[in-house]
Design a protein around this motif. Sequence first.
Motif, PDB file in Angstrom:
ATOM      1  N   LEU A  82      45.800   2.706 -78.337  1.00 53.40           N
ATOM      2  CA  LEU A  82      45.028   3.559 -77.787  1.00 53.40           C
ATOM      3  C   LEU A  82      44.398   3.151 -76.527  1.00 53.40           C
ATOM      4  O   LEU A  82      43.634   1.993 -76.625  1.00 53.40           O
ATOM      5  CB  LEU A  82      44.102   4.220 -78.896  1.00 53.40           C
ATOM      6  CG  LEU A  82      43.050   5.253 -78.830  1.00 53.40           C
ATOM      7  CD1 LEU A  82      44.039   6.569 -78.721  1.00 53.40           C
ATOM      8  CD2 LEU A  82      42.000   5.367 -79.961  1.00 53.40           C
ATOM      9  N   TYR A  83      44.651   3.858 -75.618  1.00 58.20           N
ATOM     10  CA  TYR A  83      43.960   3.191 -74.102  1.00 58.20           C
ATOM     11  C   TYR A  83      42.711   3.935 -73.957  1.00 58.20           C
ATOM     12  O   TYR A  83      42.753   5.160 -73.665  1.00 58.20           O
ATOM     13  CB  TYR A  83      45.066   3.619 -73.269  1.00 58.20           C
ATOM     14  CG  TYR A  83      46.133   2.448 -73.268  1.00 58.20           C
ATOM     15  CD1 TYR A  83      47.115   2.613 -74.158  1.00 58.20           C
ATOM     16  CD2 TYR A  83      46.207   1.399 -72.325  1.00 58.20           C
ATOM     17  CE1 TYR A  83      48.186   1.486 -74.135  1.00 58.20           C
ATOM     18  CE2 TYR A  83      47.181   0.549 -72.273  1.00 58.20           C
ATOM     19  CZ  TYR A  83      48.176   0.516 -73.346  1.00 58.20           C
ATOM     20  OH  TYR A  83      49.032  -0.433 -73.436  1.00 58.20           O
ATOM     21  N   TYR A  84      41.801   3.234 -73.427  1.00 58.24           N
ATOM     22  CA  TYR A  84      40.497   3.689 -73.394  1.00 58.24           C
ATOM     23  C   TYR A  84      39.965   3.511 -71.649  1.00 58.24           C
ATOM     24  O   TYR A  84      40.458   2.313 -71.421  1.00 58.24           O
ATOM     25  CB  TYR A  84      39.301   3.218 -74.197  1.00 58.24           C
ATOM     26  CG  TYR A  84      39.348   3.428 -75.705  1.00 58.24           C
ATOM     27  CD1 TYR A  84      40.117   2.475 -76.429  1.00 58.24           C
ATOM     28  CD2 TYR A  84      38.902   4.732 -76.077  1.00 58.24           C
ATOM     29  CE1 TYR A  84      40.362   2.753 -77.809  1.00 58.24           C
ATOM     30  CE2 TYR A  84      38.735   4.701 -77.350  1.00 58.24           C
ATOM     31  CZ  TYR A  84      39.503   3.908 -78.485  1.00 58.24           C
ATOM     32  OH  TYR A  84      39.556   4.202 -79.659  1.00 58.24           O
ATOM     33  N   CYS A  85      39.333   4.277 -71.188  1.00 59.57           N
ATOM     34  CA  CYS A  85      38.865   4.316 -69.913  1.00 59.57           C
ATOM     35  C   CYS A  85      37.170   4.056 -70.148  1.00 59.57           C
ATOM     36  O   CYS A  85      36.756   4.455 -71.189  1.00 59.57           O
ATOM     37  CB  CYS A  85      38.941   5.502 -69.255  1.00 59.57           C
ATOM     38  SG  CYS A  85      38.090   5.743 -67.740  1.00 59.57           S
ATOM     39  N   ALA A  86      36.870   2.982 -69.103  1.00 54.30           N
ATOM     40  CA  ALA A  86      35.335   2.783 -69.350  1.00 54.30           C
ATOM     41  C   ALA A  86      34.911   2.596 -67.938  1.00 54.30           C
ATOM     42  O   ALA A  86      35.492   2.218 -67.111  1.00 54.30           O
ATOM     43  CB  ALA A  86      35.256   1.577 -70.072  1.00 54.30           C
ATOM     44  N   ALA A  87      33.486   2.703 -67.877  1.00 55.15           N
ATOM     45  CA  ALA A  87      32.820   2.803 -66.547  1.00 55.15           C
ATOM     46  C   ALA A  87      31.351   2.125 -66.733  1.00 55.15           C
ATOM     47  O   ALA A  87      30.632   1.990 -67.938  1.00 55.15           O
ATOM     48  CB  ALA A  87      32.514   4.339 -66.117  1.00 55.15           C
ATOM     49  N   ARG A  88      31.000   1.423 -65.834  1.00 55.22           N
ATOM     50  CA  ARG A  88      29.627   0.751 -65.790  1.00 55.22           C
ATOM     51  C   ARG A  88      29.043   0.814 -64.247  1.00 55.22           C
ATOM     52  O   ARG A  88      29.722   0.901 -63.381  1.00 55.22           O
ATOM     53  CB  ARG A  88      29.748  -0.835 -66.303  1.00 55.22           C
ATOM     54  CG  ARG A  88      30.559  -1.464 -65.280  1.00 55.22           C
ATOM     55  CD  ARG A  88      30.686  -2.947 -65.663  1.00 55.22           C
ATOM     56  NE  ARG A  88      31.075  -3.931 -64.543  1.00 55.22           N
ATOM     57  CZ  ARG A  88      31.374  -5.175 -64.785  1.00 55.22           C
ATOM     58  NH1 ARG A  88      31.389  -5.540 -66.046  1.00 55.22           N
ATOM     59  NH2 ARG A  88      31.859  -5.899 -63.482  1.00 55.22           N
ATOM     60  N   PRO A  89      27.803   0.888 -64.278  1.00 54.12           N
ATOM     61  CA  PRO A  89      27.206   0.790 -62.743  1.00 54.12           C
ATOM     62  C   PRO A  89      27.719  -0.554 -62.336  1.00 54.12           C
ATOM     63  O   PRO A  89      27.752  -1.506 -62.962  1.00 54.12           O
ATOM     64  CB  PRO A  89      25.651   0.673 -63.145  1.00 54.12           C
ATOM     65  CG  PRO A  89      25.483   1.311 -64.331  1.00 54.12           C
ATOM     66  CD  PRO A  89      26.701   0.952 -65.334  1.00 54.12           C
ATOM     67  N   ALA A  90      27.976  -0.669 -60.899  1.00 48.96           N
ATOM     68  CA  ALA A  90      28.675  -1.612 -60.227  1.00 48.96           C
ATOM     69  C   ALA A  90      27.551  -3.080 -60.459  1.00 48.96           C
ATOM     70  O   ALA A  90      26.479  -3.059 -60.197  1.00 48.96           O
ATOM     71  CB  ALA A  90      28.785  -1.530 -58.933  1.00 48.96           C
ATOM     72  N   ILE A  91      28.483  -4.121 -61.215  1.00 47.35           N
ATOM     73  CA  ILE A  91      27.761  -5.493 -61.044  1.00 47.35           C
ATOM     74  C   ILE A  91      28.911  -6.464 -60.703  1.00 47.35           C
ATOM     75  O   ILE A  91      30.108  -5.960 -60.546  1.00 47.35           O
ATOM     76  CB  ILE A  91      27.184  -5.860 -62.568  1.00 47.35           C
ATOM     77  CG1 ILE A  91      28.139  -5.694 -63.520  1.00 47.35           C
ATOM     78  CG2 ILE A  91      26.145  -5.008 -62.721  1.00 47.35           C
ATOM     79  CD1 ILE A  91      27.767  -6.104 -64.979  1.00 47.35           C
TER      80      ILE A  91
END
Length: 125
Positions: free
Chosen positions: A93-102
């Motif tokens: 199962l492939y997940y996309c993820a995001a975070r504020p840039a660090i």
Amino acid sequence: QVQLVESGGGLVQAGGSLRLSCAASGRTFGTYDMGWFRQAPGKEREFVTAMSWSGGELYYADFVKGRFTITRDNAKNTVYLQMNSLKPEDTALYYCAARPAIAVGFSSRDSYIYWGQGTQVTVSS
């Protein structure tokens, strides 16, 4: 708040290709680092690839180098995962993820704040 929706998964034979897409909501997509992770049955979720907010930094897990490519289109609020030369062990199962840039920790699962629901990729031998 960012919502992520993956698509493009499916069943493919070994050696084949798939292109996953991850559409993001919100007007700040261009300021987020984006990543792809995967989870096979009975295994922990693992890092696959990530791209910085600017696209200037790319990271890949060793097991996908030369086969998978991450790209992003900030105008469309979308990140893509092109997967070539697929192997049965890529089934997950492939997940996309995001975070504020660090600037660090692109492969760190815990550093990502927003997650999609996942899209299934199955590679038959």
